[in-house]
Write a protein that holds these residues in place. Structure first.
Motif, PDB file in Angstrom:
ATOM      1  N   THR A 212       0.932  -1.413  -0.226  1.00 29.03           N
ATOM      2  CA  THR A 212      -0.203  -0.032   0.010  1.00 29.03           C
ATOM      3  C   THR A 212       0.736   1.285  -0.088  1.00 29.03           C
ATOM      4  O   THR A 212       0.479   2.287  -0.662  1.00 29.03           O
TER       5      THR A 212
ATOM      6  N   ASN B  90       1.697   4.297  -2.995  1.00 25.23           N
ATOM      7  CA  ASN B  90       1.400   5.668  -3.004  1.00 25.23           C
ATOM      8  C   ASN B  90       2.440   6.635  -2.806  1.00 25.23           C
ATOM      9  O   ASN B  90       2.679   7.815  -2.501  1.00 25.23           O
ATOM     10  N   SER B  91       3.720   5.995  -3.098  1.00 23.28           N
ATOM     11  CA  SER B  91       5.176   6.706  -2.883  1.00 23.28           C
ATOM     12  C   SER B  91       5.275   7.640  -4.269  1.00 23.28           C
ATOM     13  O   SER B  91       5.097   7.133  -5.130  1.00 23.28           O
TER      14      SER B  91
ATOM     15  N   THR C 262      10.738   3.569  -5.575  1.00 16.97           N
ATOM     16  CA  THR C 262       9.931   3.105  -6.553  1.00 16.97           C
ATOM     17  C   THR C 262      10.544   2.757  -7.864  1.00 16.97           C
ATOM     18  O   THR C 262      10.071   1.970  -8.435  1.00 16.97           O
TER      19      THR C 262
END
Length: 557
Positions: free
Chosen positions: A364, A368-369, A375
């Protein structure tokens, strides 16, 4: 025609007879007889590389892939000192290198003659064995003595444990004289017969009895080369309810049924319940463990026993509680233990529950990073084609990789012997050269620029893909506790820089790609791995402060 120094020609002849088929040569004058002997031998491929440090790491990459000794040759003076970082890495990674250093004769050492240093036993702290050849092999006894040492040196590079050996070769002038080779009689070659290490029945039963007595067991597999038997043994053991198996990106094991990301699993353990996760018995296999967190945890919550499995009988007391060193093949040991009936326990289930809970939270958070090292690394690891060789740079790249489940169809390597940043590009280049497989290096900017001479190599393989994550410095120092709180962080630890690899790539005719956002990265990755006629470099620009902040959040979920 060949060198007139017959004992030097013997070196190449014995190497070829014993399977040393590649020699990486750094240029110089004192080594001329060696260059002639090796380059004119039909069974040896010689690879000239100008920078000695690059040459040695390139050879390391070849030997890493083939498992066979690779010769590295240089002139005298400071040249052999430049071999040292790769030799130390080979020593701790157990990779066979045959280090041949030309030297001045003894009478000229410390007499202010050109290019002279004290080369005998130069690498004494990180070498399997060192040899000094006689300054002449013109008589029968000296030639016999020299040939015997060459056979012994090559044998020592492989048994009882692979690693580098050093042969220092003093040579008098003239160096460039040639002679007819038609009457040459090849030297005698000495073989060493390998010995198998097996436990007797009594020892096996004693270990099995101890194994079955513990309800809370932990197996940690660090950097290692695995084969089908090893994987099969892990598969047999992974469902034992009393055993939790922890692996890292460098372990090259499938991730199903084990915990492949140690740090997130540890962070998921409730702080007030850490004692109940403590193993009674820890078994370690492989090289250096990347995770500092598991070392700290097991040093504080010490098991009753620690068994280290290592054919060389090395006493590795990582957690300060070593009780047994078991000198045998790790796969054979695990196969023996898989014969023991599983011990009833909830230990594995408890650890796996903590890891599964952490994985859901991390997924999660990752989704949302923002654009950052985390990432980017997640995207890169998913993109690497099956069957590739992946080389991870030290500091942040290998640590980030250990936060994700690796593709078992990708072979992972990293210079974790000494864990230095030097030579990563050159090692990956040598590995690509030897394997012929698509070889992907993921490196940080400091490591890349430090070894950018690795591109100064006319043998740079076209199957090499370099991914440079450029976060403007050594971002590891924003992550580890200590330096990030100091005023000196940016200048003396992180060493902030704004260099670009674009013109370095152009200087060496390497295909160059650049991106600084996710859509662009994914677009580049569609074509980046395709085999072409050139080495390719993808530079990814990421924010240093945001990257460190996101990682802290990720680890402190």
């Amino acid at each position: 025609m060949n060198t007139d120094k017959i004992w030097i020609r013997d070196i190449a002849e014995i190497c070829a007879a014993k399977g040393v088929t590649k020699a990486v040569i750094a240029p110089g004058s004192r080594s001329a007889p060696l260059v002639v002997a090796f380059s004119r031998h039909p069974a040896i491929e010689t690879i000239p590389i100008i920078d000695e440090r690059v040459a040695a790491f390139f050879a390391l990459g070849i030997a890493q892939q083939t498992g066979k000794p690779v010769a590295i040759i240089c002139t005298s003076g400071s040249a052999p000192l430049n071999f040292a970082p790769a030799i130390a890495e080979a020593y701790y990674q157990r990779i066979p290198l045959l280090v041949l250093t030309a030297d001045r004769p003894d009478e000229l050492i410390d007499q202010r003659d050109g290019q002279t240093i004290r080369q005998n036993n130069l690498y004494q702290n990180y070498i399997r064995k060192s040899f000094q050849l006689p300054v002449s092999g013109d008589n029968e006894d000296d030639r016999w003595y020299s040939g015997r040492m060459i056979s012994e040196a090559i044998n020592a590079s492989l048994m009882p444990m692979p690693g580098p050996v050093h042969i220092n070769i003093p040579l008098r002038e003239p160096l460039y004289q040639l002679t007819e080779a038609e009457n040459y009689v090849p030297p005698r070659v000495i073989e060493q017969v390998p010995m198998n290490q097996n436990l007797d029945d009594y020892q096996k039963e004693a270990l099995k009895k101890s194994w079955s007595a513990y309800q809370n067991k932990m197996l940690i597999v660090a950097a290692t080369k695995v084969n089908a038997d090893f994987v099969a043994a892990i598969h047999q053991l992974k469902d034992d309810p009393s055993l939790v198996i922890l692996t890292e990106a460098t372990s090259n094991l499938p991730t199903s049924g084990v915990i492949p990301c140690i740090d997130p699993a540890l962070e998921a353990i409730p702080k007030d319940d850490r004692d109940s996760f403590k193993p009674e018995l820890v078994i370690t296999i492989g090289g250096e463990i990347v995770s500092k967190k598991i070392k700290a945890y097991l040093r504080k919550h010490r098991p009753l026993e620690h068994w280290h499995i290592d054919k060389s009988n090395t006493h590795v007391d990582t957690f300060k509680c070593l009780t047994k060193v078991i000198g045998m093949n790790a796969g054979d040991f695990l196969n023996n233990m898989s014969e023991v009936p599983a011990t009833p326990s909830g230990f594995r289930k408890k650890w796996m529950a903590a890891y599964d809970a952490s994985r859901k939270i991390r997924e999660t958070l990752l989704a949302n990073s923002p654009w950052c090292d985390l990432t980017v690394m997640h995207t890169l690891l998913k993109s690497i084609p099956d069957g590739s060789n992946l080389h991870l740079g030290n500091s942040t790249p290998v640590r980030y990789a250990c936060l994700f489940e690796m593709n078992a169809a990708v072979s992972v390597n990293c210079n974790r012997g000494t864990s230095g940043i030097d030579g990563m590009l050159s090692t990956a280049s040598g590995a690509a050269f030897a394997s012929g497989k698509l070889t992907v290096l993921i490196t940080g900017d400091i490591g890349f620029f430090y070894d950018s001479n690795g591109l100064w190599n006319k043998h740079l393989p076209k199957n090499l893909r370099i991914i440079l994550i450029n976060n403007s410095g050594g971002n590891i120092f924003r992550i580890i506790p200590g330096p990030r709180a100091l005023d000196e962080l940016e200048e003396y630890f992180e060493t902030v820089q704004e260099q670009s690899a674009e013109y370095i790539a152009k200087a060496y005719s390497v295909d160059y790609y650049f991106c600084d956002e996710m859509l662009q990265l994914k677009e580049h990755l569609k074509n980046f791995y395709n085999t072409g006629n050139k080495t390719a470099l993808l530079e990814i620009k990421t924010p240093n402060k945001i990257s460190a902040e996101v990682l802290q959040c990720y680890m402190n979920m």
